[in-house]
Design a protein around this motif. Structure first.
Motif, mmCIF file in Angstrom:
data_model
loop_
_atom_site.group_PDB
_atom_site.id
_atom_site.type_symbol
_atom_site.label_atom_id
_atom_site.label_comp_id
_atom_site.label_asym_id
_atom_site.label_seq_id
_atom_site.Cartn_x
_atom_site.Cartn_y
_atom_site.Cartn_z
ATOM 1 N N GLN A 49 41.698 139.004 7.654
ATOM 2 C CA GLN A 49 42.416 138.608 6.434
ATOM 3 C C GLN A 49 41.685 139.166 5.225
ATOM 4 O OE1 GLN A 49 42.375 134.607 4.360
ATOM 5 N NE2 GLN A 49 44.458 134.534 5.166
ATOM 6 N N ALA A 50 42.447 139.722 4.292
ATOM 7 C CA ALA A 50 41.890 140.207 3.025
ATOM 8 C C ALA A 50 42.876 139.843 1.922
ATOM 9 C CB ALA A 50 41.675 141.720 3.066
ATOM 10 N N ARG A 51 42.347 139.469 0.768
ATOM 11 C CA ARG A 51 43.228 139.073 -0.326
ATOM 12 C C ARG A 51 42.516 139.220 -1.657
ATOM 13 N NH1 ARG A 51 43.164 132.442 0.558
ATOM 14 N NH2 ARG A 51 40.907 132.228 0.217
ATOM 15 N N ALA A 52 43.322 139.240 -2.709
ATOM 16 C CA ALA A 52 42.809 139.259 -4.081
ATOM 17 C C ALA A 52 43.784 138.471 -4.937
ATOM 18 C CB ALA A 52 42.666 140.690 -4.606
ATOM 19 N N HIS A 81 48.850 122.789 -25.680
ATOM 20 C CA HIS A 81 49.827 123.706 -25.092
ATOM 21 C C HIS A 81 49.080 124.558 -24.071
ATOM 22 C CE1 HIS A 81 52.506 122.496 -28.336
ATOM 23 N NE2 HIS A 81 51.527 122.748 -29.179
ATOM 24 N N ILE A 82 49.455 124.426 -22.812
ATOM 25 C CA ILE A 82 48.725 125.062 -21.719
ATOM 26 C C ILE A 82 49.633 126.061 -21.019
ATOM 27 C CG2 ILE A 82 47.430 124.691 -19.591
ATOM 28 C CD1 ILE A 82 48.108 121.664 -21.654
ATOM 29 N N ASN A 83 49.164 127.286 -20.897
ATOM 30 C CA ASN A 83 49.859 128.333 -20.140
ATOM 31 C C ASN A 83 48.985 128.731 -18.958
ATOM 32 O OD1 ASN A 83 50.620 128.892 -23.237
ATOM 33 N ND2 ASN A 83 52.347 129.435 -21.948
ATOM 34 N N ARG A 84 49.604 128.765 -17.787
ATOM 35 C CA ARG A 84 48.859 129.135 -16.582
ATOM 36 C C ARG A 84 49.624 130.203 -15.813
ATOM 37 N NH1 ARG A 84 48.387 123.338 -13.871
ATOM 38 N NH2 ARG A 84 50.581 123.469 -14.398
ATOM 39 N N ALA A 85 48.883 131.020 -15.109
ATOM 40 C CA ALA A 85 49.510 132.038 -14.266
ATOM 41 C C ALA A 85 48.551 132.400 -13.139
ATOM 42 C CB ALA A 85 49.860 133.285 -15.081
ATOM 43 N N GLN A 86 49.117 132.732 -11.989
ATOM 44 C CA GLN A 86 48.308 133.263 -10.895
ATOM 45 C C GLN A 86 49.089 134.361 -10.186
ATOM 46 O OE1 GLN A 86 47.185 131.373 -6.896
ATOM 47 N NE2 GLN A 86 45.299 131.100 -8.073
ATOM 48 N N THR A 87 48.439 135.497 -9.997
ATOM 49 C CA THR A 87 48.995 136.622 -9.263
ATOM 50 C C THR A 87 48.162 136.818 -8.006
ATOM 51 O OG1 THR A 87 49.600 137.656 -11.361
ATOM 52 C CG2 THR A 87 49.640 139.049 -9.397
ATOM 53 N N HIS A 88 48.815 136.960 -6.858
ATOM 54 C CA HIS A 88 48.030 137.113 -5.635
ATOM 55 C C HIS A 88 48.660 138.131 -4.696
ATOM 56 C CE1 HIS A 88 51.008 134.330 -3.776
ATOM 57 N NE2 HIS A 88 50.663 134.920 -2.649
ATOM 58 N N GLY A 89 47.820 138.695 -3.872
ATOM 59 C CA GLY A 89 48.247 139.597 -2.810
ATOM 60 C C GLY A 89 47.329 139.424 -1.618
ATOM 61 N N SER A 90 47.877 139.527 -0.402
ATOM 62 C CA SER A 90 47.047 139.310 0.782
ATOM 63 C C SER A 90 47.571 140.100 1.971
ATOM 64 C CB SER A 90 46.989 137.818 1.140
ATOM 65 O OG SER A 90 48.265 137.349 1.552
ATOM 66 N N TYR A 91 46.668 140.341 2.916
ATOM 67 C CA TYR A 91 47.013 140.951 4.208
ATOM 68 C C TYR A 91 46.353 140.121 5.301
ATOM 69 C CZ TYR A 91 46.353 143.690 8.405
ATOM 70 O OH TYR A 91 46.304 144.083 9.721
ATOM 71 N N SER A 92 47.101 139.849 6.347
ATOM 72 C CA SER A 92 46.531 139.208 7.538
ATOM 73 C C SER A 92 47.045 139.921 8.772
ATOM 74 C CB SER A 92 46.905 137.721 7.595
ATOM 75 O OG SER A 92 48.305 137.545 7.621
ATOM 76 N N GLY A 93 46.155 140.071 9.751
ATOM 77 C CA GLY A 93 46.520 140.776 10.969
ATOM 78 C C GLY A 93 45.896 140.152 12.189
ATOM 79 N N SER A 94 46.652 140.099 13.264
ATOM 80 C CA SER A 94 46.169 139.578 14.539
ATOM 81 C C SER A 94 46.025 140.720 15.535
ATOM 82 C CB SER A 94 47.142 138.528 15.097
ATOM 83 O OG SER A 94 47.224 137.418 14.241
ATOM 84 N N PHE A 95 44.887 140.735 16.195
ATOM 85 C CA PHE A 95 44.599 141.766 17.187
ATOM 86 C C PHE A 95 44.189 141.082 18.493
ATOM 87 C CE2 PHE A 95 43.762 143.339 12.959
ATOM 88 C CZ PHE A 95 44.359 144.587 12.942
ATOM 89 N N GLY A 96 44.060 141.854 19.535
ATOM 90 C CA GLY A 96 43.661 141.282 20.812
ATOM 91 C C GLY A 96 42.287 140.639 20.760
#
Length: 655
Positions: A304-307, A284-299
């Motif tokens: 990009q940063a994430r966890a 019996h296998i239980n899996r989970a993933q929680t993620h958050g990220s930021y990406s930005g484009s500049f001149g």
């Protein structure tokens, strides 16, 4: 479970309010074929930046979501089995793994949207839990990189990387559903899949969400040698995901998401002692993933940063008074960031850092029953574009492991376009794989092989390394292309178990992990595609592998020397498409005790047909393993079983 059910039902609730998605229509499929033949498919895995596949500094192939949704696909092994250089091998307990260019499945790194998922194979034997994270209804494409990419992704990427890119409908609200039923020609082994997805903007160009849910199952099949044992295990899984994104300003994006899955497996088996006992084995296998990220484009470039945090729990049950495997819980937490600077015309410089904490709770690992390790890394990549003539990518990753200090994984790759349509490519890269927490633990001890021996850890293990070379050429003409690639992998320090005490004495034999093997795997890949008219396409590939164990001067086991794949697709009527797929897996060596045995090659054929009833409904039907090839009936030494012929029918809906 409540979140899973909500994720599965939500798309069906809002389906009437959604607009037409038109994700899998014939025009979309034809567009994908044209991009594949011309080398214009957009990929991101080779450099973490968008580029056409013909210019990517790696050998790559792409499987599209619309293609996968035309047939039953329950995991990545089934999704990728027709890809160049990919073979499917057994990992024990009727389960399968993915091998690239003759490398072990443990040397393949699997990603979802560029994020690692918990590497279950590192600390659990005979598992394939990493292969079923995303259903086909939620897949935009799968990118397959053949060759090491530790320079970008760190440990585990010795053979290559598989990156599952999920769908992000952002232009309009979309909803789709897919139901497939497979019936095996024989007792047991029937399959079912039911999935749904909804997604799109809530506030135009500002806020959006996508959610999907899936239920899938496969019945167990019975061994023809012993009807009391299972040839293939039963599977039943329920999974779901929700992802939201916010664009606070043009070029900036914040994303959060949650994915969960429950996966139950069951098979009938028997003990290996002098008084055999038949029993049922369940995982019996239980899996989970929680993620958050930021990406930005500049001149001047991009940021990009994430966890993200991935959790895998495994609980084992056995009847007939058999002792189950103790529960296992693995947690991976990753935080990373990168900055890409467009320093001047034709140059992109990327700098990045990553922190990863790997935690394992398992009663066998040591007296405390838990352990953890921190992986820290810095990486740099510099991409040079010399007009339309050449692209050079150089870079390196510097990984710190508490047991080994800093490990360096450099890479250099050159792509040349001396003539219109002609692409020459070549590169060299080094990769490493750190031993797992169990392998490095002085206190690790477990009983294996039904009580025949025990296995203990070894804190003196060194990392496994691979130095890879490749040289290739491809030509893209009008509606066709041909390509060839030479490759070589030089592997050192491969980890295996050897007997160290009481060898051959059942119940008293002790084995330990050691760095014993040195191997060289070289070969050639050929591939091509032809689209003479818009409604017809033909593609094929051939791979030759020479897998040598240099330590023992013998061939590596379960690495077929020859493999070939082919596919014909034909839009024979408006709204109707048919495809015929085949693959040949050549002879391979298996060792029975220490005696080499050559297993015969085999071929497998499948076909599918889909017809659009209208712009919203599509019916699908087909047959897998048309000629009912049964490896287990040919030889008991094949390490996994083909289920035999399976007929399937399905219905896809888009709104």
């Amino acid at each position: 479970m409540k979140r899973l059910v909500i994720a599965a039902v939500l798309p069906l609730v809002v389906v009437q309010a959604a607009q037409a998605a038109e994700q899998d229509d014939v025009a979309t499929i034809r567009g994908g074929r044209r991009a594949a033949v011309s080398g214009q498919e957009i990929v991101v895995t080779a450099t973490r930046g968008e580029q056409e596949i013909a210019q990517a500094p790696a050998s790559m192939s792409v499987v599209t979501g619309p293609e996968l949704r035309r047939r039953p696909v329950q995991d990545l092994a089934e999704a990728l089995k027709n890809e160049p250089g990919v073979t499917i091998n057994g990992v024990g307990m009727t389960r399968r793994g993915i091998s690239i260019r003759g490398m072990s499945n443990e040397h393949l790194l699997t990603l979802v949207d560029g994020r690692r998922i918990t590497d279950s194979a590192a600390n659990m034997a005979h598992v394939d839990f990493d292969l079923g994270w995303v259903p086909t209804i939620a897949i935009d494409r799968i990118e397959v990189v053949r060759g090491p990419l530790s320079a970008l992704y760190g440990s585990e990427a010795l053979a290559g990387v598989v990156n599952v890119i999920s769908r992000r409908p952002e232009q309009r609200l979309e909803a789709s559903a897919l139901a497939l039923q497979g019936v095996r020609d024989g007792e047991g082994g029937d399959t079912s899949q039911l999935s749904a997805l909804v997604g799109g903007p809530i506030v135009e160009d500002k806020l959006g969400i996508v959610a999907w849910g899936e239920y899938r199952r496969r019945g167990r099949t019975t061994s023809h040698v012993d009807p009391l044992q299972s040839e293939l295990e039963a599977r039943e899984a329920l999974s779901g995901s929700a992802i939201a994104w916010w664009k606070p300003a043009p070029g900036h994006r914040i994303e959060i998401g949650q994915a969960v899955s429950e996966d139950d497996r069951a098979r009938d088996t028997v003990t290996t002692g002098t008084a055999p006992v038949y029993y049922e084995y369940q995982d019996h296998i239980n899996r989970a993933q929680t993620h958050g990220s930021y990406s930005g484009s500049f001149g001047w470039g991009e940021v990009q940063a994430r966890a993200y945090r991935s959790v895998l729990k495994r609980r084992n049950e056995r009847d007939q008074d058999q002792t189950p495997t103790q529960p296992t819980r693995g947690v991976d937490f990753v935080a990373d960031a990168r900055v890409t600077v467009n320093a001047f015309t034709g140059n992109r410089l990327t700098l990045g850092a990553e922190h990863r904490n790997e935690y394992l709770r398992d009663s066998t690992i040591n007296t405390a029953g838990e352990d953890s390790v921190n992986h820290d890394a810095l990486f740099v990549q510099d991409e040079w574009a010399f007009g339309d003539i050449a692209n050079l990518t150089v870079g390196s990753r510097f990984d710190h492991h508490p047991a080994y200090g800093w490990q360096t994984s450099p890479r250099a790759y050159l792509v040349l376009k001396p003539l219109e349509g002609l692409v020459l490519r070549g590169g060299v890269g080094k990769a490493f794989k750190a031993p797992s927490l169990k392998q490095l633990s002085l206190g690790y001890i477990t009983v294996a092989a039904g009580g025949r021996f025990t296995i203990t850890g070894n804190p003196d293990l060194k990392p496994e390394t691979n130095t890879a070379y490749e040289l290739g050429a491809a030509y893209y003409g009008q509606g066709w292309h041909l390509g060839a690639t030479l490759f070589q992998n030089d592997l050192h320090g491969l980890v295996q178990t050897i007997c160290v005490e009481n060898c051959g004495i059942r119940g008293r034999e002790r084995r330990a992990y050691v760095n014993v093997d040195k191997a060289r795997i070289r070969g050639v890949e050929l591939n091509g595609a032809w689209t003479p008219v818009e409604s017809f396409s033909l593609s094929a590939s051939y791979t030759y592998v020479d897998p040598q164990d240099l330590s023992n001067d013998q061939e590596l086991a379960e690495r077929p020397s020859h493999s070939a794949k082919w596919q014909v697709a034909w839009d024979f009527l408006p709204g109707s498409t048919a495809s015929l797929r085949g693959r040949y897996i050549g002879r391979q060596t298996i060792y029975q005790s220490t005696v080499p045995v050559r297993l015969s090659g085999y071929d497998l054929w499948s076909m599918d047909v889909s017809h659009a009833l209208n712009e919203r409904l599509t019916v699908k039907a087909g047959v897998d393993n048309m000629f009912k090839k049964r490896l287990a009936e040919t030889s008991a030494l094949y390490t996994y079983a083909e289920p035999g012929r399976v007929f399937f029918v399905g219905l896809g809906a888009q709104f």
